[in-house]
Design an enzyme around this catalytic site. Structure first.
Site, PDB file in Angstrom:
ATOM      1  N   ASP A  11       0.464  -1.134  -0.096  1.00  0.00           N
ATOM      2  CA  ASP A  11      -0.198  -0.068  -0.291  1.00  0.00           C
ATOM      3  C   ASP A  11       0.674   1.742  -0.311  1.00  0.00           C
ATOM      4  OD1 ASP A  11      -2.290   1.753   0.148  1.00  0.00           O
ATOM      5  OD2 ASP A  11      -1.200   1.917   2.796  1.00  0.00           O
ATOM      6  N   SER A  12       0.451   2.210   0.012  1.00  0.00           N
ATOM      7  CA  SER A  12       1.074   3.597  -0.104  1.00  0.00           C
ATOM      8  C   SER A  12       1.691   3.745   1.414  1.00  0.00           C
ATOM      9  CB  SER A  12       0.492   4.802  -0.913  1.00  0.00           C
ATOM     10  OG  SER A  12      -0.773   4.943   0.304  1.00  0.00           O
ATOM     11  N   TYR A  43      -0.447   8.224  -2.394  1.00  0.00           N
ATOM     12  CA  TYR A  43      -0.173   7.960  -4.244  1.00  0.00           C
ATOM     13  C   TYR A  43      -1.630   8.313  -5.043  1.00  0.00           C
ATOM     14  CZ  TYR A  43       2.858   4.119  -3.566  1.00  0.00           C
ATOM     15  OH  TYR A  43       4.171   3.898  -3.320  1.00  0.00           O
ATOM     16  N   GLY A  44      -2.572   9.147  -4.283  1.00  0.00           N
ATOM     17  CA  GLY A  44      -3.648   9.751  -4.803  1.00  0.00           C
ATOM     18  C   GLY A  44      -3.756  10.537  -4.997  1.00  0.00           C
ATOM     19  N   CYS A  74      -3.613  -1.129  -2.050  1.00  0.00           N
ATOM     20  CA  CYS A  74      -4.173  -0.073  -1.882  1.00  0.00           C
ATOM     21  C   CYS A  74      -5.093   0.408  -3.422  1.00  0.00           C
ATOM     22  CB  CYS A  74      -2.461   1.058  -2.461  1.00  0.00           C
ATOM     23  SG  CYS A  74      -2.826   2.886  -2.138  1.00  0.00           S
ATOM     24  N   ASN A  75      -6.290   1.162  -3.406  1.00  0.00           N
ATOM     25  CA  ASN A  75      -6.806   1.071  -4.330  1.00  0.00           C
ATOM     26  C   ASN A  75      -6.486   2.636  -5.451  1.00  0.00           C
ATOM     27  OD1 ASN A  75      -9.982   1.555  -4.311  1.00  0.00           O
ATOM     28  ND2 ASN A  75      -9.157   0.912  -1.600  1.00  0.00           N
ATOM     29  N   THR A  76      -5.453   3.305  -5.413  1.00  0.00           N
ATOM     30  CA  THR A  76      -4.680   3.884  -6.053  1.00  0.00           C
ATOM     31  C   THR A  76      -3.831   3.435  -7.218  1.00  0.00           C
ATOM     32  OG1 THR A  76      -5.198   6.196  -4.025  1.00  0.00           O
ATOM     33  CG2 THR A  76      -3.780   5.868  -6.408  1.00  0.00           C
ATOM     34  N   GLU A 153      -6.354   9.802   9.656  1.00  0.00           N
ATOM     35  CA  GLU A 153      -4.504   9.248  10.299  1.00  0.00           C
ATOM     36  C   GLU A 153      -4.428  10.000  11.251  1.00  0.00           C
ATOM     37  OE1 GLU A 153      -1.742   9.067   7.005  1.00  0.00           O
ATOM     38  OE2 GLU A 153      -2.884   7.671   6.178  1.00  0.00           O
ATOM     39  N   CYS A 185     -11.108   3.493  -1.650  1.00  0.00           N
ATOM     40  CA  CYS A 185      -9.914   4.001  -1.107  1.00  0.00           C
ATOM     41  C   CYS A 185      -9.400   3.102   0.424  1.00  0.00           C
ATOM     42  CB  CYS A 185     -10.011   5.833  -0.487  1.00  0.00           C
ATOM     43  SG  CYS A 185      -8.232   6.414   0.221  1.00  0.00           S
ATOM     44  N   THR A 186      -8.445   2.414   0.692  1.00  0.00           N
ATOM     45  CA  THR A 186      -8.033   1.865   1.891  1.00  0.00           C
ATOM     46  C   THR A 186      -8.303   2.681   3.627  1.00  0.00           C
ATOM     47  OG1 THR A 186      -5.793   2.809   1.763  1.00  0.00           O
ATOM     48  CG2 THR A 186      -5.921   1.326   1.415  1.00  0.00           C
ATOM     49  N   HIS A 187      -8.823   4.090   3.433  1.00  0.00           N
ATOM     50  CA  HIS A 187      -8.924   4.796   4.554  1.00  0.00           C
ATOM     51  C   HIS A 187     -10.761   4.937   4.654  1.00  0.00           C
ATOM     52  CE1 HIS A 187      -4.742   5.979   4.022  1.00  0.00           C
ATOM     53  NE2 HIS A 187      -4.634   6.515   5.653  1.00  0.00           N
TER      54      HIS A 187
HETATM   55  N1  DGL Z   1      -4.146   3.588  -0.536  1.00  0.00           N
HETATM   56  C1  DGL Z   1      -4.102   4.955  -1.239  1.00  0.00           C
HETATM   57  C2  DGL Z   1      -5.885   4.135  -1.575  1.00  0.00           C
HETATM   58  O1  DGL Z   1      -6.248   2.994  -1.212  1.00  0.00           O
HETATM   59  C3  DGL Z   1      -4.671   6.077  -0.111  1.00  0.00           C
HETATM   60  C4  DGL Z   1      -3.685   7.024  -0.092  1.00  0.00           C
HETATM   61  C5  DGL Z   1      -3.241   7.791  -0.567  1.00  0.00           C
HETATM   62  O2  DGL Z   1      -3.261   8.838  -1.314  1.00  0.00           O
HETATM   63  O3  DGL Z   1      -1.834   7.585  -0.812  1.00  0.00           O
HETATM   64  O4  DGL Z   1      -6.034   5.168  -2.979  1.00  0.00           O
END
Ligand code: DGL
Length: 270
Positions: A11-12, A43-44, A74-76, A153, A185-187
């Site tokens: 993940d990012s 990463y987003g 990570c979704n991104t 976060e 998105c993970t969060h």
């Molecule tokens: N992990 C990223 C996602 O799921 C969220 C945080 C980021 O922008 O890197 O898209």
């Protein structure tokens, strides 16, 4: 590849621990090697080229650890780099986007689905691509919610500021009469309770992390690499910065004591 080889998850940053939680629940015998790119998050809001470069570096590192398959938590990175990695790597690679899209397509009754995600994921168009492949009649309404990541976060979950931002992002989507919403998105699953208060009962919230863990099990089975015997192991965690903060957040998701500080290592790329 031996079925008791570890699985790689990346993940990012810290958010991918929400996917690790679902993987542990669904695949308790598997040893996980996790990489969180905490020095280069988010990463987003990065370019496609940069996200692919970072994802390649991490995948190469995980392969050096002899993982038998990789989950892009990570979704991104799933939205932008999955196809590239699938093409380049010899181990199975799965992302969170397709399983999330599939679950939303199953959940909707009125064919109106909302997607909330980072800007890079929204701009990639990947969720509507999968949704339209499943059913061309589905209407997709998207909204980037970049402030959700820092709010989570910061630990501002049950908070008036967060509730007001949820309204700001979601009120427009809700006017479209969606009946399913992908938390892309993970969060965002960590905000599910507060998001649910705004969307109400008529909107089904879809957590791609949960769907991804279910689908990953099939992938391991199909490739005959599911670890079936009990495999006493310590999961390993790597980050590019600040192992102590990572351990703190990971323990809040996975349960206190799940991630020992000494088991989080620094790994950087040139
Ligand atoms: N992990 C990223 C996602 O799921 C969220 C945080 C980021 O922008 O890197 O898209």
């Amino acid at each position: 590849m031996a079925s008791n080889a570890p699985i790689g998850v990346f993940d990012s940053g810290i958010g991918g621990t929400t996917v690790v939680k679902e993987l542990i629940a669904s695949l308790p015998n598997e040893k996980i090697i996790y990489y969180g790119d905490t020095a280069r998050v988010p990463y987003g809001n990065k370019s496609k080229e940069t996200i692919i470069t970072y994802s390649r570096q991490i995948a190469k590192f995980l392969l050096e650890k002899e993982v038998k398959a990789i989950v892009i938590a990570c979704n991104t990175a799933s939205a932008v780099a999955l196809e590239t990695l699938r093409h380049e790597l010899t181990v199975p690679v799965i992302g969170v986007v397709k399983p999330g899209a599939k679950a939303a397509a199953e959940a909707t009754k009125n064919n109106k689905i909302g997607v909330i995600a980072t800007r890079a994921t929204v701009n990639s168009g990947i969720y509507e691509e999968f949704l339209h492949k499943t059913d061309p009649k589905i209407h997709v309404y998207k909204q980037a919610c970049p402030l959700f990541v820092p709010l989570v976060e910061e630990g501002w979950i049950d908070d008036d500021v967060t509730r007001s931002i949820i309204h700001r992002y979601l009120d427009g989507l809700l006017k479209k009469n969606i009946d399913a919403l992908i938390l892309g998105c993970t969060h965002y699953p960590l905000l599910a309770e507060e998001i649910g208060k705004v969307t109400g009962d008529k909107v089904k919230l879809v957590n791609p992390a949960f769907e991804c863990a279910r689908e990953f099990r099939y992938v391991l089975e199909e490739n005959d690499i599911l670890c079936e015997e009990e495999n006493p192991h310590e999961n390993e965690f790597y980050v590019s910065d600040d192992p102590a903060s990572f351990a703190g957040f990971a323990n809040s998701i996975l349960g206190e004591g799940s991630v020992k500080k000494d088991n989080v290592f620094i790994k950087n790329f040139d």
